[in-house]
Write an enzyme that holds these catalytic residues in place. Structure first.
Site, PDB file in Angstrom:
ATOM      1  N   ARG A 163       9.492   2.862  -6.978  1.00  0.00           N
ATOM      2  CA  ARG A 163      10.851   2.331  -7.175  1.00  0.00           C
ATOM      3  C   ARG A 163      11.355   2.381  -8.616  1.00  0.00           C
ATOM      4  O   ARG A 163      10.578   2.206  -9.551  1.00  0.00           O
ATOM      5  CB  ARG A 163      10.901   0.873  -6.689  1.00  0.00           C
ATOM      6  CG  ARG A 163      10.747   0.773  -5.180  1.00  0.00           C
ATOM      7  CD  ARG A 163      10.641  -0.651  -4.686  1.00  0.00           C
ATOM      8  NE  ARG A 163      10.514  -0.671  -3.222  1.00  0.00           N
ATOM      9  CZ  ARG A 163       9.374  -0.396  -2.567  1.00  0.00           C
ATOM     10  NH1 ARG A 163       8.270  -0.134  -3.243  1.00  0.00           N
ATOM     11  NH2 ARG A 163       9.339  -0.395  -1.254  1.00  0.00           N
TER      12      ARG A 163
ATOM     13  N   HIS B 257      11.149   6.548  -4.211  1.00  0.00           N
ATOM     14  CA  HIS B 257      10.614   7.889  -3.994  1.00  0.00           C
ATOM     15  C   HIS B 257      11.637   9.012  -4.210  1.00  0.00           C
ATOM     16  O   HIS B 257      11.758   9.932  -3.399  1.00  0.00           O
ATOM     17  CB  HIS B 257      10.004   7.989  -2.594  1.00  0.00           C
ATOM     18  CG  HIS B 257       8.799   7.108  -2.400  1.00  0.00           C
ATOM     19  ND1 HIS B 257       7.921   6.806  -3.419  1.00  0.00           N
ATOM     20  CD2 HIS B 257       8.313   6.461  -1.301  1.00  0.00           C
ATOM     21  CE1 HIS B 257       6.965   6.019  -2.961  1.00  0.00           C
ATOM     22  NE2 HIS B 257       7.177   5.784  -1.684  1.00  0.00           N
TER      23      HIS B 257
ATOM     24  N   HIS C  37       2.184  11.286  -0.841  1.00  0.00           N
ATOM     25  CA  HIS C  37       2.292  10.085  -0.001  1.00  0.00           C
ATOM     26  C   HIS C  37       1.553  10.283   1.330  1.00  0.00           C
ATOM     27  O   HIS C  37       2.055   9.912   2.391  1.00  0.00           O
ATOM     28  CB  HIS C  37       3.759   9.731   0.228  1.00  0.00           C
ATOM     29  CG  HIS C  37       3.994   8.281   0.486  1.00  0.00           C
ATOM     30  ND1 HIS C  37       3.326   7.586   1.465  1.00  0.00           N
ATOM     31  CD2 HIS C  37       4.799   7.385  -0.127  1.00  0.00           C
ATOM     32  CE1 HIS C  37       3.726   6.337   1.460  1.00  0.00           C
ATOM     33  NE2 HIS C  37       4.622   6.179   0.499  1.00  0.00           N
TER      34      HIS C  37
ATOM     35  N   ASP D 223       1.064  -3.590  -1.130  1.00  0.00           N
ATOM     36  CA  ASP D 223       2.022  -2.536  -1.463  1.00  0.00           C
ATOM     37  C   ASP D 223       2.239  -2.655  -2.966  1.00  0.00           C
ATOM     38  O   ASP D 223       3.327  -2.980  -3.431  1.00  0.00           O
ATOM     39  CB  ASP D 223       3.331  -2.747  -0.681  1.00  0.00           C
ATOM     40  CG  ASP D 223       4.270  -1.560  -0.799  1.00  0.00           C
ATOM     41  OD1 ASP D 223       3.905  -0.585  -1.496  1.00  0.00           O
ATOM     42  OD2 ASP D 223       5.359  -1.609  -0.199  1.00  0.00           O
TER      43      ASP D 223
ATOM     44  N   GLU E 185      -1.574   6.204  -3.480  1.00  0.00           N
ATOM     45  CA  GLU E 185      -0.700   7.127  -4.213  1.00  0.00           C
ATOM     46  C   GLU E 185      -0.959   6.987  -5.710  1.00  0.00           C
ATOM     47  O   GLU E 185      -0.621   5.971  -6.300  1.00  0.00           O
ATOM     48  CB  GLU E 185       0.762   6.794  -3.918  1.00  0.00           C
ATOM     49  CG  GLU E 185       1.107   6.723  -2.444  1.00  0.00           C
ATOM     50  CD  GLU E 185       2.224   5.716  -2.163  1.00  0.00           C
ATOM     51  OE1 GLU E 185       3.341   5.892  -2.654  1.00  0.00           O
ATOM     52  OE2 GLU E 185       1.969   4.728  -1.439  1.00  0.00           O
TER      53      GLU E 185
HETATM   54  C1  GLA Z   1       5.633   3.207  -0.789  1.00  0.00           C
HETATM   55  C2  GLA Z   1       6.330   1.931  -0.997  1.00  0.00           C
HETATM   56  C3  GLA Z   1       6.353   1.143   0.256  1.00  0.00           C
HETATM   57  C4  GLA Z   1       6.946   1.923   1.395  1.00  0.00           C
HETATM   58  C5  GLA Z   1       6.226   3.233   1.530  1.00  0.00           C
HETATM   59  C6  GLA Z   1       6.900   4.119   2.535  1.00  0.00           C
HETATM   60  O1  GLA Z   1       4.288   3.055  -0.698  1.00  0.00           O
HETATM   61  O2  GLA Z   1       5.790   1.178  -2.063  1.00  0.00           O
HETATM   62  O3  GLA Z   1       7.069  -0.044   0.065  1.00  0.00           O
HETATM   63  O4  GLA Z   1       8.306   2.158   1.151  1.00  0.00           O
HETATM   64  O5  GLA Z   1       6.204   3.891   0.301  1.00  0.00           O
HETATM   65  O6  GLA Z   1       7.216   3.479   3.719  1.00  0.00           O
END
Ligand code: GLA
Length: 392
Positions: free
Chosen positions: A125, A150, A221, A293, A357
């Site tokens: 982000r 992304h 990803h 996350d 990632e």
């Molecule tokens: C990343 C983001 C998550 C989500 C995934 C895709 O990992 O951090 O919040 O958006 O991508 O779904």
């Protein structure tokens, strides 16, 4: 922190590419005819015909890389996505450890989950969909609440990449992003090479250059389930992460700019721990992410030592991650809802796959204290991440 590496190495890569193009063309053609009737399950590659499509006037395809151990990696140039990776489990049975769709249409339907995709120009982000670089503000499309996720609405995950097969275990993908695309400055010439080694490792090398100062943060990803695509929850997988800290986030998942110690929190994966062991604890960070996350700040490392190790509880398959990047986003598949189709006609149920990632930290363009993601004309963005597989 952009690495600028030797021109000689780059030239050698190019040269290697030029004289071995035909070899891979032949091998992928052979694969296509073998696979026409197969879709499915943990044990098979999807049909090559599922990937023959025209998207934005460009041809999409499935490419198969092989090594001497019988391991196969399937990649499509639609979003530069990793589609399948067949590796042996503890009994020697081949298992597809990549969880995700098995056709271009199913990838398109599940666009927001970024299954298997190359992410650009900027992984994760950027807060409030804007940043300032060299005194100029750049506005980006907001595609995740107020933020850009992304690379924006039309990121590299939906582009059809140009393909240069190098040899039967190496594929080179390129995409040139025009100046101003998705709001980012500079023409970004990007090349990503997938290499499947005889040590059962997938080596992903990213390269990019620009003609104006810009920011860049590329990643893969890919979602993994080491018990196999469609083998259920990943909560019993064991994960080890070489990270003493995370970059905590606000409720829109933008880093606050602080670094939090993982000690005595559900984020301490310094010893191998089951993913599900603490995921439902009442921790504020877990609530914001609806699970894991988060960007883990990797301890000092080189490409020689793994910074993450994941093991499937049923298959015994182990994945080690090596990277030159300073961070890794561990995403436990929290937003998967069973709305989309995976290979073998199964649903993408909640937490049946996870992503690791490698990256520079989210929102770096707005966080001067984080390692820089700036790329200037004359510099080369160059970074490598390796996913290596074994079983025990
Ligand atoms: C990343 C983001 C998550 C989500 C995934 C895709 O990992 O951090 O919040 O958006 O991508 O779904």
């Amino acid at each position: 922190m952009i690495n600028i590496k030797s021109k000689t190495f780059f030239a050698a890569m190019l040269a290697a590419g030029l004289f071995s193009v035909t070899a891979c063309n032949q091998s992928s053609n052979k694969q296509s005819t073998n696979m026409t009737d197969s879709t499915t399950a943990a044990g098979q590659l999807p049909a090559a015909s599922n990937f023959e499509k025209t998207v934005d006037g460009k041809q999409t395809k499935l490419y198969i890389l092989k090594n001497s151990k019988g391991v196969q990696l399937a990649v499509t140039n639609y979003g530069g996505r990793m589609v399948s990776l067949m590796v042996p489990d503890k009994d020697g049975k081949m298992v597809d450890v990549i969880a995700g769709p098995g056709s271009v249409e199913n990838f398109e339907d599940a666009k927001g989950n970024y299954y298997g995709a190359l992410i650009g120009r900027f992984g994760n982000r950027i807060g409030n969909a804007k940043f300032t670089l060299e005194g100029k503000e750049y506005k980006l499309p907001a595609n995740n609440g107020p933020n850009t996720l992304h690379g924006g609405k039309e990121g590299f995950d939906v582009k059809v990449w140009d393909v240069k097969p190098v040899d039967d275990h190496t594929l080179e993908l390129s995409y040139t992003s025009a100046d101003g695309e998705q709001g980012f400055p500079g023409t970004l010439k990007t090349t990503v090479t997938y290499k499947l080694t005889d040590e059962n490792a997938v080596e992903i090398s990213y390269n990019a250059t620009t003609d104006k100062a810009t920011v860049v943060n590329l990643t893969s990803h890919t979602y993994y389930n080491l018990n196999g695509n469609g083998a259920g929850s990943i909560l019993k997988h064991k994960l080890q992460l070489d990270a003493d800290q995370i970059t905590p986030v606000d409720k829109t998942l933008i880093p606050t700019g602080k670094l939090n110690a993982v000690q005595n929190t559900p984020f301490d994966f310094r010893k191998a721990t089951e993913i599900g062991a603490r995921i439902n604890e009442g921790d504020e960070q877990l609530k914001f992410g609806q699970g894991y996350d988060h960007n883990f700040v990797l301890n000092k490392h080189t490409l020689q030592t793994p910074i993450a190790t994941l093991q499937g509880d049923k298959s015994g398959i182990v994945m080690e991650v090596f990277t030159e990047e300073p961070g890794i986003q561990f995403y436990s598949g929290n937003f998967m809802k069973g709305d989309f189709k995976f290979k073998g006609d199964i649903k993408d149920d909640n937490r049946t796959a996870l992503a690791l990632e490698t990256q520079h930290f989210p929102d770096s363009p707005n966080k001067p204290s984080f390692p820089s993601t700036e790329l200037k004309p004359g510099q080369t963005y160059k970074t490598t991440t390796i996913y290596k597989f074994s079983a025990k």
